[in-house]
Design an enzyme around this catalytic site. Sequence first.
Site, PDB file in Angstrom:
ATOM      1  N   LYS A  80       1.021  -1.347  -0.352  1.00 32.49           N
ATOM      2  CA  LYS A  80       0.032   0.046   0.563  1.00 32.49           C
ATOM      3  C   LYS A  80       1.533   0.925   0.524  1.00 32.49           C
ATOM      4  O   LYS A  80       1.617   0.977   1.004  1.00 32.49           O
ATOM      5  CB  LYS A  80      -0.825  -0.006   1.490  1.00 32.49           C
ATOM      6  CG  LYS A  80      -2.097   1.112   1.570  1.00 32.49           C
ATOM      7  CD  LYS A  80      -2.025   1.348   2.256  1.00 32.49           C
ATOM      8  CE  LYS A  80      -1.824   2.518   2.558  1.00 32.49           C
ATOM      9  NZ  LYS A  80      -1.515   3.700   2.045  1.00 32.49           N
ATOM     10  N   GLU A  83      10.527   1.511  10.255  1.00 36.58           N
ATOM     11  CA  GLU A  83      11.140   2.990   9.624  1.00 36.58           C
ATOM     12  C   GLU A  83      10.757   3.509   9.951  1.00 36.58           C
ATOM     13  O   GLU A  83       9.440   3.958   9.328  1.00 36.58           O
ATOM     14  CB  GLU A  83      12.285   1.903   8.611  1.00 36.58           C
ATOM     15  CG  GLU A  83      12.539   0.651   8.408  1.00 36.58           C
ATOM     16  CD  GLU A  83      12.938   1.031   6.729  1.00 36.58           C
ATOM     17  OE1 GLU A  83      14.037  -0.079   6.843  1.00 36.58           O
ATOM     18  OE2 GLU A  83      13.073   0.949   6.225  1.00 36.58           O
ATOM     19  N   CYS A 126      13.747  11.019   5.464  1.00 37.56           N
ATOM     20  CA  CYS A 126      13.612  10.240   7.332  1.00 37.56           C
ATOM     21  C   CYS A 126      15.215  11.060   7.667  1.00 37.56           C
ATOM     22  O   CYS A 126      15.674  10.999   8.873  1.00 37.56           O
ATOM     23  CB  CYS A 126      13.331   9.509   7.325  1.00 37.56           C
ATOM     24  SG  CYS A 126      14.452   8.205   6.732  1.00 37.56           S
ATOM     25  N   GLU A 131      10.238  15.990  14.718  1.00 32.26           N
ATOM     26  CA  GLU A 131      10.338  15.890  13.481  1.00 32.26           C
ATOM     27  C   GLU A 131       9.374  17.282  12.117  1.00 32.26           C
ATOM     28  O   GLU A 131       8.370  16.912  12.609  1.00 32.26           O
ATOM     29  CB  GLU A 131      10.379  14.545  12.814  1.00 32.26           C
ATOM     30  CG  GLU A 131      10.917  14.542  11.334  1.00 32.26           C
ATOM     31  CD  GLU A 131       9.963  13.685  10.780  1.00 32.26           C
ATOM     32  OE1 GLU A 131       9.172  12.368  11.607  1.00 32.26           O
ATOM     33  OE2 GLU A 131      11.271  12.510  10.610  1.00 32.26           O
TER      34      GLU A 131
HETATM   35  P1  NAD Z   1       2.610   8.428   7.435  1.00 32.64           P
HETATM   36  O1  NAD Z   1       3.216   7.304   8.770  1.00 32.64           O
HETATM   37  O2  NAD Z   1       1.860   9.802   7.821  1.00 32.64           O
HETATM   38  O3  NAD Z   1       1.650   7.875   6.172  1.00 32.64           O
HETATM   39  C1  NAD Z   1       3.117   6.468   6.144  1.00 32.64           C
HETATM   40  C2  NAD Z   1       2.536   5.423   5.376  1.00 32.64           C
HETATM   41  O4  NAD Z   1       1.174   4.451   6.296  1.00 32.64           O
HETATM   42  C3  NAD Z   1       1.426   6.265   3.727  1.00 32.64           C
HETATM   43  O5  NAD Z   1       1.681   4.531   3.159  1.00 32.64           O
HETATM   44  C4  NAD Z   1      -0.337   5.575   5.432  1.00 32.64           C
HETATM   45  O6  NAD Z   1      -1.103   5.714   4.285  1.00 32.64           O
HETATM   46  C5  NAD Z   1      -0.142   4.663   6.018  1.00 32.64           C
HETATM   47  N1  NAD Z   1      -0.605   4.510   7.635  1.00 32.64           N
HETATM   48  C6  NAD Z   1      -0.902   6.022   8.084  1.00 32.64           C
HETATM   49  N2  NAD Z   1      -2.199   5.351   8.884  1.00 32.64           N
HETATM   50  C7  NAD Z   1      -2.184   3.973   8.945  1.00 32.64           C
HETATM   51  C8  NAD Z   1      -2.523   2.719   9.342  1.00 32.64           C
HETATM   52  N3  NAD Z   1      -3.297   3.649  10.764  1.00 32.64           N
HETATM   53  N4  NAD Z   1      -2.835   1.642   9.558  1.00 32.64           N
HETATM   54  C9  NAD Z   1      -2.349   1.644   8.771  1.00 32.64           C
HETATM   55  N5  NAD Z   1      -1.683   2.316   7.395  1.00 32.64           N
HETATM   56  C10 NAD Z   1      -1.314   3.759   8.053  1.00 32.64           C
HETATM   57  O7  NAD Z   1       4.140   8.972   7.720  1.00 32.64           O
HETATM   58  P2  NAD Z   1       3.826  10.154   6.057  1.00 32.64           P
HETATM   59  O8  NAD Z   1       3.755  11.340   6.342  1.00 32.64           O
HETATM   60  O9  NAD Z   1       3.759   9.018   4.514  1.00 32.64           O
HETATM   61  O10 NAD Z   1       5.806  10.061   5.616  1.00 32.64           O
HETATM   62  C11 NAD Z   1       6.881  10.629   6.196  1.00 32.64           C
HETATM   63  C12 NAD Z   1       7.046   9.697   7.784  1.00 32.64           C
HETATM   64  O11 NAD Z   1       8.116   8.538   6.908  1.00 32.64           O
HETATM   65  C13 NAD Z   1       8.093  10.719   8.064  1.00 32.64           C
HETATM   66  O12 NAD Z   1       8.128  10.712  10.062  1.00 32.64           O
HETATM   67  C14 NAD Z   1       9.351   9.906   8.122  1.00 32.64           C
HETATM   68  O13 NAD Z   1      10.494  10.780   9.214  1.00 32.64           O
HETATM   69  C15 NAD Z   1       9.295   8.943   7.981  1.00 32.64           C
HETATM   70  N6  NAD Z   1      10.150   7.828   6.982  1.00 32.64           N
HETATM   71  C16 NAD Z   1      11.393   7.713   8.198  1.00 32.64           C
HETATM   72  C17 NAD Z   1      12.251   6.561   7.090  1.00 32.64           C
HETATM   73  C18 NAD Z   1      12.767   5.131   7.750  1.00 32.64           C
HETATM   74  O14 NAD Z   1      13.699   5.024   7.073  1.00 32.64           O
HETATM   75  N7  NAD Z   1      13.682   5.306   8.664  1.00 32.64           N
HETATM   76  C19 NAD Z   1      12.032   6.486   5.884  1.00 32.64           C
HETATM   77  C20 NAD Z   1      11.305   7.167   5.151  1.00 32.64           C
HETATM   78  C21 NAD Z   1      10.272   7.879   5.586  1.00 32.64           C
HETATM   79  O1  6OD Z   2      18.053   4.582   1.397  1.00 35.84           O
HETATM   80  C1  6OD Z   2      17.330   3.096   2.242  1.00 35.84           C
HETATM   81  O2  6OD Z   2      17.834   2.048   1.574  1.00 35.84           O
HETATM   82  C2  6OD Z   2      16.160   3.916   2.656  1.00 35.84           C
HETATM   83  N1  6OD Z   2      15.056   3.711   3.689  1.00 35.84           N
HETATM   84  C3  6OD Z   2      15.807   5.522   3.056  1.00 35.84           C
HETATM   85  C4  6OD Z   2      15.532   6.486   3.705  1.00 35.84           C
HETATM   86  C5  6OD Z   2      15.015   6.628   3.528  1.00 35.84           C
HETATM   87  C6  6OD Z   2      14.672   8.034   4.061  1.00 35.84           C
HETATM   88  O3  6OD Z   2      13.362   9.034   3.588  1.00 35.84           O
END
Ligand code: NAD
Ligand code: 6OD
Length: 486
Positions: free
Chosen positions: A177, A253, A287, A389
């Site tokens: 998804k 993540e 992130c 964040e």
């Molecule tokens: P989000 O948590 O709002 O959404 C992520 C995904 O989860 C989307 O597909 C969303 O539709 C789904 N989702 C939301 N609520 C849900 C629920 N209750 N049940 C199941 N699915 C659900 O995050 P975002 O705003 O899309 O992305 C930004 C965030 O992602 C930031 O906090 C960023 O730091 C984090 N991020 C982390 C990493 C990492 O590797 N640690 C990488 C990229 C982004």
């Molecule tokens: O490089 C990757 O494999 C990875 N998971 C990056 C994540 C980036 C966060 O926004």
Amino acid sequence: MTDTLRHFIDGEFTGSAKDFPKLSPVTGEMLCRVAEAGESDVDDAVAAARQALRGPWARTTELERAAVLRRVADEAERRFDDLVAAEVADTGKPVDQARTLDVPRAAANFRAFADIVSAAAGESFLTGTAGGGRALNYAVRKPVGVVAVIVPWNLPLLLLTWKVAPALACGDTVVVKPSEETPSSAAVLAEIVRDAGLPPGVFNLVHGFGPDSAGEYLVRHPGVDAITFTGESATGATIGRSAADGVKAVSFELGGKNAGIVFADADLDAAVAGTVRSAFTNGGQVCLCTERLYVQRPVFEEFTERLAARAREAVFGWPTDPGLTTMPLISRDHREKVLGYYRLARDEGAEVHVGGDHPVFGDARDGGAYVRPTVLTGLGEHTRTNREEIFGPVCHVAPFDDEDEAYALANDSDYGLAAAVWTRDVGRAHRAGSALDVGLVWVNTWFLRDLRSPFGGTKASGIGREGGLRSLDFYTETTNVCVDLG
Ligand code: NAD
Ligand code: 6OD
């Protein structure tokens, strides 16, 4: 683009009764409509994935699956321009970035996990028995089953393929998804895996939102064996509760509030250029981005001014323009959140060296989601600006005096994803790796990736590690077999 994007279930594209609009981050105009999966669509996708676990896919060897992954990579390279167009339309990122980072990483993810699964060694032990004989213990890796893959909007294709590739390498089937904000590259990926010969039901795609929509239906579905999730820490906590009810394995993540540390002995040209990248790449929507920067006092003022000067030179344009250093945020809602933090920073007493607002173009981009890169100083460590964040192109810079203080400041966070350290002192470079309570420490670089290495965060930044053999551990179940050899 005006078509409705559809789900991909059991090898077929299918629609739903409901749909929703996807807007351009560049102009705010509607790009397309997207089918929104209801519970029955998610049931169908999970059923197809379970069925495929009993089909020919279950009888494939690791080397056969590696060959499939390489065909997927070839097909992704053949569809390179379609993937770039999809990714740029959904996110507004520069075409140059999509061509050099996002889309090449999709193919690289499939090739890397083809190699990793091909080379992975097994475990075996010869054990003494009570009668003086020997027993052979050996571990067999088996697919974990149906994996739910839920990913965010910031690097949509990179993050999706980072999870789909190892899951397929391990013989799992997936229901993915993508974010509601970035459905398009996942739809192209569905065509790619189909055309690469993946059997129906092995890769399924459902579109929709999180709560009361496709995401929630998927994570609480009893037919899902494991959940791999990238997104906000608060969403991870919600998904974790649901996963606990179903006793499902999770890999999370999550968010970051990452520190950068610049020591006075650093190559300052490299540190400035590196921090411009680590703070502002992808509109600060990575992130791993640096939102808190600590600079050793003798170079604090010079460094802050040079960073602000680079932010002042930010190049705005249309995604197809060359040489861009900015991009829109993903949506007007996210822009409101980031601008809210810019206001909060001022209210909390920050000095705004550059940015703190949004540009005005006098053209269709004023309907989009742009903000200016922002450099702040003067805030205490316990302000909300320095603890939460923001996920935009913004960085707070503070001075420190000695190494221990730098590590203490960097570690004083609820998050623990990544840090970037700038120094010429080799001993210090290695000490930083041990002293920083994060999953990833980069020294004199940032976001340099080797897909065989562990990736993930501590504290609120995640649960578990993926990458290389860590991914194989998550996407498989292990059975130990003990045979008495007599
Ligand atoms: P989000 O948590 O709002 O959404 C992520 C995904 O989860 C989307 O597909 C969303 O539709 C789904 N989702 C939301 N609520 C849900 C629920 N209750 N049940 C199941 N699915 C659900 O995050 P975002 O705003 O899309 O992305 C930004 C965030 O992602 C930031 O906090 C960023 O730091 C984090 N991020 C982390 C990493 C990492 O590797 N640690 C990488 C990229 C982004
Ligand atoms: O490089 C990757 O494999 C990875 N998971 C990056 C994540 C980036 C966060 O926004």
